[in-house]
Design a protein around this motif. Structure first.
Motif, PDB file in Angstrom:
ATOM      1  N   THR A  97      35.067  40.141  34.159  1.00  0.00           N
ATOM      2  CA  THR A  97      35.744  38.938  34.662  1.00  0.00           C
ATOM      3  C   THR A  97      36.844  39.325  35.648  1.00  0.00           C
ATOM      4  OG1 THR A  97      35.295  37.781  32.587  1.00  0.00           O
ATOM      5  CG2 THR A  97      37.015  36.862  34.008  1.00  0.00           C
ATOM      6  N   MET A  98      37.610  40.378  35.321  1.00  0.00           N
ATOM      7  CA  MET A  98      38.622  40.890  36.255  1.00  0.00           C
ATOM      8  C   MET A  98      37.983  41.249  37.593  1.00  0.00           C
ATOM      9  SD  MET A  98      41.036  43.443  34.025  1.00  0.00           S
ATOM     10  CE  MET A  98      41.854  44.048  35.501  1.00  0.00           C
ATOM     11  N   LEU A  99      36.884  42.015  37.512  1.00  0.00           N
ATOM     12  CA  LEU A  99      36.187  42.458  38.721  1.00  0.00           C
ATOM     13  C   LEU A  99      35.687  41.271  39.526  1.00  0.00           C
ATOM     14  CD1 LEU A  99      34.822  44.623  40.508  1.00  0.00           C
ATOM     15  CD2 LEU A  99      32.879  44.574  38.914  1.00  0.00           C
ATOM     16  N   SER A 100      35.165  40.253  38.840  1.00  0.00           N
ATOM     17  CA  SER A 100      34.600  39.098  39.544  1.00  0.00           C
ATOM     18  C   SER A 100      35.664  38.357  40.336  1.00  0.00           C
ATOM     19  CB  SER A 100      33.928  38.151  38.544  1.00  0.00           C
ATOM     20  OG  SER A 100      34.883  37.449  37.764  1.00  0.00           O
ATOM     21  N   ARG A 101      36.860  38.211  39.775  1.00  0.00           N
ATOM     22  CA  ARG A 101      37.914  37.464  40.461  1.00  0.00           C
ATOM     23  C   ARG A 101      38.403  38.169  41.714  1.00  0.00           C
ATOM     24  NH1 ARG A 101      37.097  32.669  39.471  1.00  0.00           N
ATOM     25  NH2 ARG A 101      39.247  32.039  39.893  1.00  0.00           N
ATOM     26  N   VAL A 102      38.373  39.510  41.685  1.00  0.00           N
ATOM     27  CA  VAL A 102      38.770  40.280  42.883  1.00  0.00           C
ATOM     28  C   VAL A 102      37.633  40.303  43.894  1.00  0.00           C
ATOM     29  CG1 VAL A 102      39.466  42.555  43.739  1.00  0.00           C
ATOM     30  CG2 VAL A 102      40.400  41.699  41.581  1.00  0.00           C
ATOM     31  N   TYR A 103      36.421  40.564  43.422  1.00  0.00           N
ATOM     32  CA  TYR A 103      35.264  40.667  44.318  1.00  0.00           C
ATOM     33  C   TYR A 103      35.011  39.359  45.061  1.00  0.00           C
ATOM     34  CZ  TYR A 103      30.478  41.609  45.870  1.00  0.00           C
ATOM     35  OH  TYR A 103      29.345  41.785  46.635  1.00  0.00           O
ATOM     36  N   LEU A 104      35.173  38.237  44.360  1.00  0.00           N
ATOM     37  CA  LEU A 104      34.912  36.928  44.972  1.00  0.00           C
ATOM     38  C   LEU A 104      36.078  36.421  45.811  1.00  0.00           C
ATOM     39  CD1 LEU A 104      33.145  35.212  41.939  1.00  0.00           C
ATOM     40  CD2 LEU A 104      32.056  36.157  43.978  1.00  0.00           C
ATOM     41  N   GLY A 105      37.203  37.140  45.781  1.00  0.00           N
ATOM     42  CA  GLY A 105      38.323  36.804  46.655  1.00  0.00           C
ATOM     43  C   GLY A 105      39.341  35.841  46.089  1.00  0.00           C
ATOM     44  N   TYR A 106      39.266  35.557  44.803  1.00  0.00           N
ATOM     45  CA  TYR A 106      40.199  34.599  44.214  1.00  0.00           C
ATOM     46  C   TYR A 106      41.540  35.226  43.846  1.00  0.00           C
ATOM     47  CZ  TYR A 106      36.475  31.143  43.929  1.00  0.00           C
ATOM     48  OH  TYR A 106      35.486  30.252  44.245  1.00  0.00           O
ATOM     49  N   HIS A 107      41.552  36.540  43.628  1.00  0.00           N
ATOM     50  CA  HIS A 107      42.781  37.218  43.218  1.00  0.00           C
ATOM     51  C   HIS A 107      42.837  38.617  43.819  1.00  0.00           C
ATOM     52  CE1 HIS A 107      44.187  34.301  40.248  1.00  0.00           C
ATOM     53  NE2 HIS A 107      42.943  34.199  39.818  1.00  0.00           N
ATOM     54  N   THR A 108      44.049  39.157  43.830  1.00  0.00           N
ATOM     55  CA  THR A 108      44.240  40.558  44.190  1.00  0.00           C
ATOM     56  C   THR A 108      44.166  41.399  42.917  1.00  0.00           C
ATOM     57  OG1 THR A 108      46.640  40.430  43.910  1.00  0.00           O
ATOM     58  CG2 THR A 108      45.759  39.891  46.101  1.00  0.00           C
ATOM     59  N   VAL A 109      44.091  42.721  43.090  1.00  0.00           N
ATOM     60  CA  VAL A 109      44.053  43.618  41.929  1.00  0.00           C
ATOM     61  C   VAL A 109      45.311  43.475  41.068  1.00  0.00           C
ATOM     62  CG1 VAL A 109      44.016  46.037  41.198  1.00  0.00           C
ATOM     63  CG2 VAL A 109      42.480  45.259  43.017  1.00  0.00           C
ATOM     64  N   PRO A 110      46.527  43.464  41.652  1.00  0.00           N
ATOM     65  CA  PRO A 110      47.721  43.269  40.801  1.00  0.00           C
ATOM     66  C   PRO A 110      47.708  41.959  40.028  1.00  0.00           C
ATOM     67  CG  PRO A 110      48.364  44.124  42.953  1.00  0.00           C
ATOM     68  CD  PRO A 110      46.912  43.763  43.048  1.00  0.00           C
ATOM     69  N   GLN A 111      47.128  40.913  40.608  1.00  0.00           N
ATOM     70  CA  GLN A 111      47.104  39.615  39.924  1.00  0.00           C
ATOM     71  C   GLN A 111      46.204  39.633  38.690  1.00  0.00           C
ATOM     72  OE1 GLN A 111      46.021  36.933  43.105  1.00  0.00           O
ATOM     73  NE2 GLN A 111      48.119  36.800  43.878  1.00  0.00           N
ATOM     74  N   VAL A 112      45.037  40.275  38.787  1.00  0.00           N
ATOM     75  CA  VAL A 112      44.158  40.332  37.618  1.00  0.00           C
ATOM     76  C   VAL A 112      44.696  41.318  36.581  1.00  0.00           C
ATOM     77  CG1 VAL A 112      42.085  39.598  38.846  1.00  0.00           C
ATOM     78  CG2 VAL A 112      42.613  42.035  38.695  1.00  0.00           C
ATOM     79  N   CYS A 113      45.345  42.388  37.031  1.00  0.00           N
ATOM     80  CA  CYS A 113      45.950  43.340  36.086  1.00  0.00           C
ATOM     81  C   CYS A 113      47.079  42.669  35.309  1.00  0.00           C
ATOM     82  CB  CYS A 113      46.463  44.568  36.824  1.00  0.00           C
ATOM     83  SG  CYS A 113      45.153  45.651  37.452  1.00  0.00           S
ATOM     84  N   ALA A 114      47.873  41.863  36.006  1.00  0.00           N
ATOM     85  CA  ALA A 114      48.951  41.140  35.332  1.00  0.00           C
ATOM     86  C   ALA A 114      48.383  40.171  34.298  1.00  0.00           C
ATOM     87  CB  ALA A 114      49.794  40.384  36.359  1.00  0.00           C
ATOM     88  N   GLY A 115      47.311  39.463  34.666  1.00  0.00           N
ATOM     89  CA  GLY A 115      46.679  38.545  33.721  1.00  0.00           C
ATOM     90  C   GLY A 115      46.150  39.270  32.492  1.00  0.00           C
ATOM     91  N   ALA A 116      45.558  40.450  32.709  1.00  0.00           N
ATOM     92  CA  ALA A 116      45.032  41.227  31.586  1.00  0.00           C
ATOM     93  C   ALA A 116      46.149  41.661  30.634  1.00  0.00           C
ATOM     94  CB  ALA A 116      44.285  42.452  32.115  1.00  0.00           C
ATOM     95  N   VAL A 117      47.269  42.117  31.190  1.00  0.00           N
ATOM     96  CA  VAL A 117      48.391  42.568  30.358  1.00  0.00           C
ATOM     97  C   VAL A 117      48.982  41.405  29.562  1.00  0.00           C
ATOM     98  CG1 VAL A 117      50.731  43.507  30.415  1.00  0.00           C
ATOM     99  CG2 VAL A 117      48.948  44.541  31.831  1.00  0.00           C
ATOM    100  N   VAL A 118      49.194  40.269  30.238  1.00  0.00           N
ATOM    101  CA  VAL A 118      49.756  39.105  29.546  1.00  0.00           C
ATOM    102  C   VAL A 118      48.808  38.633  28.444  1.00  0.00           C
ATOM    103  CG1 VAL A 118      50.486  36.701  29.790  1.00  0.00           C
ATOM    104  CG2 VAL A 118      51.098  38.363  31.538  1.00  0.00           C
ATOM    105  N   GLY A 119      47.517  38.595  28.742  1.00  0.00           N
ATOM    106  CA  GLY A 119      46.543  38.164  27.735  1.00  0.00           C
ATOM    107  C   GLY A 119      46.488  39.099  26.554  1.00  0.00           C
ATOM    108  N   LEU A 120      46.528  40.393  26.817  1.00  0.00           N
ATOM    109  CA  LEU A 120      46.471  41.386  25.745  1.00  0.00           C
ATOM    110  C   LEU A 120      47.713  41.281  24.851  1.00  0.00           C
ATOM    111  CD1 LEU A 120      45.245  45.019  26.216  1.00  0.00           C
ATOM    112  CD2 LEU A 120      47.178  44.533  24.718  1.00  0.00           C
ATOM    113  N   VAL A 121      48.881  41.224  25.461  1.00  0.00           N
ATOM    114  CA  VAL A 121      50.135  41.167  24.690  1.00  0.00           C
ATOM    115  C   VAL A 121      50.243  39.859  23.908  1.00  0.00           C
ATOM    116  CG1 VAL A 121      52.654  41.104  24.856  1.00  0.00           C
ATOM    117  CG2 VAL A 121      51.357  42.746  26.233  1.00  0.00           C
ATOM    118  N   PHE A 122      49.983  38.736  24.590  1.00  0.00           N
ATOM    119  CA  PHE A 122      50.105  37.451  23.907  1.00  0.00           C
ATOM    120  C   PHE A 122      49.027  37.295  22.843  1.00  0.00           C
ATOM    121  CE2 PHE A 122      49.638  32.746  23.626  1.00  0.00           C
ATOM    122  CZ  PHE A 122      50.900  32.482  23.129  1.00  0.00           C
TER     123      PHE A 122
END
Length: 227
Positions: A145-170
């Motif tokens: 899902t992270m890869l798809s959001r970057v590949y399709l142009g919806y997010h940058t790499v830092p944006q998906v990494c931030a989402g992953a960290v917040v999701g993991l912690v929360f």
């Protein structure tokens, strides 16, 4: 020309201020098979929410599943609060995707799938080996899902990494809240009028629910056959 005619002509010359519902609004490059595959991957949160949790409540009525779904909803609320606070734009080509009117940091898709994978993995740690194997598949889906959001142009790499960290912690925090604090109220909810009316139950104390239900279903069938 009448006043109504002038108004219609003016209205026709002004582009309408339209906004798409982005629940399933995913674009990918034409004739790009990888893009098509990742576009479907990008819809995993929709499948989990509409297919997984709704059907789970309809057929299972599990308090643990309700807490899981509530945590995902709170995670999305948190995501919107962070997005509006940080107000970081999406990638430069957001106009092609019609997403420039929303913020990109952190990625809600990445946050959702990593919350899901974290909570599910913690929940099955004490369950059967089969449950742990099934839960392990949530991690490749989260990274895809992270890869798809970057590949399709919806997010940058830092944006998906931030989402992953917040999701993991929360996800880890909410698991602790649900299974340390909220679990104390599960018996009261089960015995409440609405709990008994809706057949709401908690089986999280049963290590192998599948075997437990299988054994009880066989025992009930044998009892019916002998009556």
């Amino acid at each position: 020309m009448s006043g109504a005619g002038e108004y219609q002509e003016m209205a026709a010359s002004v582009p309408p201020a339209l906004k798409a519902i982005t629940l399933t609004h995913v674009r990918y490059p034409r004739d790009d098979r990888l893009g098509l595959f990742l576009a479907w991957v990008s819809l995993i949160p929709v499948f989990i929410s509409l297919g997984g949790f709704i059907s789970h409540f309809m057929f299972r009525r599990e308090l643990q599943g309700i807490c899981f779904a509530l945590g995902l909803l709170l995670s999305q609320v948190l995501n919107e609060l962070i997005k509006h606070s940080v107000a970081q734009s999406r990638p430069a080509y957001c106009e092609l995707l019609e997403t420039c009117d929303s913020h990109g940091w952190p990625s809600s898709h990445a946050q959702y799938t990593f919350f899901f994978a974290t909570y599910l993995s913690l929940f099955v740690l004490r369950r059967s080996p089969a449950s742990r194997v099934m839960a392990s598949f949530s991690w490749p889906l989260a990274f895809l899902t992270m890869l798809s959001r970057v590949y399709l142009g919806y997010h940058t790499v830092p944006q998906v990494c931030a989402g992953a960290v917040v999701g993991l912690v929360f996800g880890a925090i909410w698991y602790w809240i649900a299974n340390t604090i909220l679990v104390e109220y599960f018996p009261m909810i089960e015995e409440s009028a609405i709990g008994r009316w809706l057949y709401i139950k908690d089986t999280s104390h049963i290590l192998d629910v599948l075997k437990f239900e299988y054994d009880n279903a066989r025992a009930a069938r044998k009892k019916v056959a002998t009556d």
